[in-house]
Motif scaffolding. Structure first.
Motif, mmCIF file in Angstrom:
data_model
loop_
_atom_site.group_PDB
_atom_site.id
_atom_site.type_symbol
_atom_site.label_atom_id
_atom_site.label_comp_id
_atom_site.label_asym_id
_atom_site.label_seq_id
_atom_site.Cartn_x
_atom_site.Cartn_y
_atom_site.Cartn_z
ATOM 1 N N UNK A 10 -5.731 -4.356 -2.397
ATOM 2 C CA UNK A 10 -4.398 -3.617 -2.496
ATOM 3 C C UNK A 10 -3.939 -2.860 -1.129
ATOM 4 N N UNK A 59 -2.781 -5.803 0.895
ATOM 5 C CA UNK A 59 -1.460 -6.188 0.326
ATOM 6 C C UNK A 59 -0.470 -5.382 0.830
ATOM 7 N N UNK A 105 7.458 -3.605 -6.774
ATOM 8 C CA UNK A 105 7.167 -3.160 -8.415
ATOM 9 C C UNK A 105 5.656 -3.302 -8.386
ATOM 10 N N UNK A 106 4.935 -4.298 -8.166
ATOM 11 C CA UNK A 106 3.589 -4.644 -8.360
ATOM 12 C C UNK A 106 2.953 -3.435 -7.276
ATOM 13 N N UNK A 107 3.294 -3.199 -6.194
ATOM 14 C CA UNK A 107 2.863 -2.148 -5.242
ATOM 15 C C UNK A 107 2.781 -0.739 -6.158
ATOM 16 N N UNK A 116 2.996 -0.319 -9.302
ATOM 17 C CA UNK A 116 2.171 -0.187 -10.412
ATOM 18 C C UNK A 116 0.465 0.090 -10.048
#
Lengths: 294, 294
Positions: free
Chosen positions: A282, A285, B219-221, B223
């Motif tokens: 993460x 990313x 949004x993934x970041x 979450x």
């Protein structure tokens, strides 16, 4: 003046429309509304220039350079494509904003018997847990990506027109294969929604749910934000991308079961292994995302 | 001048210390550091007034009104309590900031053979995926809750002193039962961390992981933010609150399995049922949180 016809004016369609109007783009924006009150709201807010209640009222005016955008719920695309087939000339560009692309491809095959060269499948990677015209945001797409998934049958001129329109509201265009799109979005968007909805439903069903929600804090609010998304819209997405969603759920469940076993057996190395791999992936990313956003 | 001794100066301890210093509170803050470089950093940043390398160096100075705060990783509390027992007079208040309270109660019973009246268990509901002295934030606790879990043996005067200290940095005090605390935090904080870590690890293990992370969006970041939390700290929390964590995982897994079956069998009512209940519960929760924050 080119025409943009939006069928199903919700958050996605109205934000596109308002983004174009705000930037004085050369489109006349026409909204197709079933609801009179939504149509009036959209006119008042300056989201659209004109409202009609059916595509048939405006289809005869449309030709090359004009775009019909389908932003209806994913499983309603096929019904709209039936209308497009009977009403629109092959010179009109047809595109969509659905979160799943394989199901739209299937719908096109079912309706046209082939992939029409005028059809450009697209997916703006932007959204909000809010919905509807009242949530329209002219900057929703600024620095966000729109994925287009042209197929061998798709005419490049139509792809270019759709890409140009999205770039006018600040979006960056990415081209991708239909199946890869659905697999990736299944993993990074649809699976997180499944998890967030399921987590909140689990806690809401708990005997202590009053206490649980009373003492939950801001971290829980952020983690579960996507569980406030529109249930009808997400129902459609889960069924439209069923194969990828089920596959993603299964991979996640297997990982969670292993982690559960590690916690139960005090296997500290296994627990730290999962936590450390996740943190590393993460952090990597988010760094890349930050660079892209610069 | 009262003394606050912080053992294990990470994000939680240094934010408390900096919050007190910034507000010109009447505490001399003494940090117990194993690392010389952290000690120097804390002195340079004005987080602490004085540094020592062992509680023994300062214990003889401490008496009534002074506070020893244990902000070491959860599973290290027992070792620190051994030191406290041999070094501190019963008039010194001892408190902690661990995310699990049952395991600290057990540690106290193991070390003292009883719950000492000077021990006030506490848990500030604030944090960040960042860690360490360099992330110290003097306003971390403003409008955040600190849960104190006094037991029948706990002396009220010690509870009052700890509550007063937290209020000085802007926190709101809540009193709660030890077991209820661990059950609620297991559901609203520890389970979400398990899920976030497991989700990111699942995707990082996928054959397409490069593409998955490349095309994931904001949004993934959001979450997965909590999957960037400190692996060592969360390892301890999972094991310290094992019973509640396993119970929460099992409830969640059962719910997710039912949702998976509903997607597989196209059971739209069941899918919308989960999504709608979740949205309703979360919207209700966030409204209440907003009112509290006003």
């Amino acid at each position: 003046m080119k025409k943009l016809v939006i069928i199903g004016v919700g958050l996605i369609g109205s934000s596109l429309a308002l983004g174009l109007k705000t930037r004085k783009s050369a489109y006349e924006v026409i909204g197709v509304f079933r609801s009179k009150s939504n149509a009036n709201l959209a006119l008042e807010m300056g989201v659209v220039d004109r409202c009609v209640s059916d595509l048939g009222e405006v289809a005869a005016e449309l030709g090359g350079g004009d775009i019909v955008m389908m932003t209806v719920p994913t499983l309603s695309i096929e019904a709209v494509l039936h209308q497009c087939r009977s009403l629109l000339s092959p010179s009109v560009t047809i595109t969509d904003g659905a979160s799943v692309k394989g199901s739209v491809r299937e719908a096109a095959l079912a309706v046209y018997g082939c992939i029409p060269s005028q059809l450009v499948l697209g997916h703006p990677i932007a959204g909000s847990e809010k919905s509807g015209v009242s949530a329209a945001n002219p900057n929703l797409y600024v620095n966000h990506r729109v994925i287009l998934t042209p197929m061998p049958e798709t005419d490049h001129a139509h792809v270019d027109d759709v890409a140009k329109m999205w770039r006018e509201v600040g979006a960056e265009i990415l081209l991708m294969d239909v199946d890869l799109h659905d697999e990736i979005l299944g993993a990074t968007s649809h699976l997180p929604h499944v998890i967030a909805y399921s987590l909140v439903d689990t806690l809401a069903s708990d005997a202590h749910n009053e206490d649980i929600f009373r003492y939950a804090a801001g971290g829980f609010r952020d983690f579960t934000r996507i569980a406030s998304s529109d249930p009808d819209m997400w129902h459609d997405i889960m069924l439209a991308n069923k194969k990828s969603v089920l596959h993603s759920i299964d991979l996640f469940t297997a990982n969670l079961e292993r982690l559960r076993a590690a916690i139960e057996s005090n296997d500290g190395d296994a627990i730290k292994g999962v936590f450390t791999r996740a943190k590393t992936a993460r952090d990597h990313f988010t760094q890349r995302l930050k660079q892209q956003e610069k």
